[in-house]
Design an enzyme around this catalytic site. Structure first.
Site, PDB file in Angstrom:
ATOM      1  N   LYS A 112       0.813  -1.227   0.000  1.00  0.00           N
ATOM      2  CA  LYS A 112       0.000   0.000   0.000  1.00  0.00           C
ATOM      3  C   LYS A 112       0.847   1.278   0.000  1.00  0.00           C
ATOM      4  O   LYS A 112       0.413   2.301  -0.509  1.00  0.00           O
ATOM      5  CB  LYS A 112      -0.927   0.019   1.225  1.00  0.00           C
ATOM      6  CG  LYS A 112      -2.076  -0.964   1.128  1.00  0.00           C
ATOM      7  CD  LYS A 112      -3.028  -0.788   2.294  1.00  0.00           C
ATOM      8  CE  LYS A 112      -4.106  -1.840   2.274  1.00  0.00           C
ATOM      9  NZ  LYS A 112      -5.159  -1.601   3.265  1.00  0.00           N
TER      10      LYS A 112
ATOM     11  N   ASP B  94      -9.842   2.998   2.356  1.00  0.00           N
ATOM     12  CA  ASP B  94      -9.896   2.341   3.680  1.00  0.00           C
ATOM     13  C   ASP B  94     -10.549   3.256   4.718  1.00  0.00           C
ATOM     14  O   ASP B  94     -11.372   2.834   5.515  1.00  0.00           O
ATOM     15  CB  ASP B  94      -8.484   1.979   4.157  1.00  0.00           C
ATOM     16  CG  ASP B  94      -7.935   0.751   3.448  1.00  0.00           C
ATOM     17  OD1 ASP B  94      -8.736  -0.109   3.043  1.00  0.00           O
ATOM     18  OD2 ASP B  94      -6.701   0.664   3.302  1.00  0.00           O
TER      19      ASP B  94
END
Ligand code: ATR
Length: 275
Positions: A69, A105
């Site tokens: 990420k 997220d």
């Protein structure tokens, strides 16, 4: 040139991803919306090279998971402000021959918390853990105007994060000295509860006024959530953040509303299967 001739290609990249629940969730979404698309879980080892290969064979969108990420931030042509502030990208979209990045997220955290029947205005939160997941959670809470205290096994990591996201910090060994009035929302972002039946949240913090949220989703009923339920807390399971980060990915890729309930059902069915 290679191009998929019948189905448009999407997927998740990470290492490992063999147990990812994203394919079951996304492929259900494609099925119920009638999109001719396929979503695959793909283990990659060299993001720079592998993302180019996936683009060349026609992948249009990717979810990015651990441990890439942060790395993919260097591989995109642009990213949204949220991804930049969190320091992580979990979603890629191919636009005009380049990868664009976003972070969904934190939006997953906001949506998950909004499931609560309680008003979240003026609430105080305790976030346990200071890893990657914690960053998105702290950012979401900050955006929601919720005053947050961070606690972590390694105190220095909590301190570092608290400076970025304007949180207070408390030693993890001190948590047992507070009572259940101290925090209205308690979120576990550590991996504790995944492999062993343990909880990192002392029971003295749990009461009916408290919202208890776990980001661990296997098992669904972690010890923390079981103890929270016993104490009368409102529960938000690990499924919810997973679900909503995926909902926002779908909506960015396709520009249409995601079939949220079907996606939740797909996740719950797979978790009950134990596969
Ligand atoms: P992620 O990116 O999924 O958040 P991570 O970056 O590896 O994963 O972070 C894991 C978090 O779980 C960390 O806060 C870690 O605490 P440390 O910073 O002290 O390592 C926490 N964690 C993992 N195992 C733990 C355990 N047995 N007890 C307490 N905290 C634990």
């Amino acid at each position: 040139m290679i191009r998929p001739a019948q189905e448009r290609l999407f997927g998740v990249v990470g290492r490992p991803v063999s147990h990812s629940l994203s394919p079951v969730m996304m492929n259900r979404a494609f099925k119920v919306t009638g999109l001719p698309c396929r979503y695959l879980a793909m283990e990659i080892t060299d993001p720079a090279e592998d993302l180019e290969i996936l683009a060349r064979v026609g992948f249009e969108g990717l979810s990015v998971t651990v441990p890439y990420k942060e790395t993919v931030m260097e591989l995109v042509s642009s990213m949204d402000e949220d991804a930049e502030k969190i320091g992580a990208i979990n979603t890629l979209k191919r636009v005009e021959g380049k990868w664009q990045g976003r972070n969904t997220d934190w939006l997953g955290v906001v949506k998950a918390l909004e499931i609560s029947k309680k008003s979240l205005k003026g609430k105080k939160a305790l976030v346990i853990g200071a890893g990657g997941a914690s960053r998105a959670v702290c950012y979401a809470l900050k955006k929601m105007g919720i005053k947050t205290t961070l606690s972590n096994r390694t105190f220095e990591k909590a301190e570092r994060l608290s400076k970025i996201f304007d949180c207070d910090v408390v030693g993890i060994d001190k948590l047992s000295t507070f009572d259940s009035n101290r925090w209205d929302i308690i979120i576990n972002t550590t991996t504790v509860g995944m492999k062993e039946d343990l909880s990192i949240v002392p029971k003295n913090l749990l009461a009916p006024s408290v919202i208890a949220m776990d980001i661990v989703y296997t098992p669904l009923w972690t010890r923390f959530l079981r103890e929270a339920k016993e104490a009368g807390c409102e529960i938000i399971s690990g499924i919810e953040m997973l679900l909503y980060q995926g909902v926002f990915q779908f909506e960015w890729w396709f520009g249409i509303p995601a079939p949220v309930e079907e996606m939740r059902k797909a996740l719950l069915e797979r978790i009950k299967d134990g596969s």
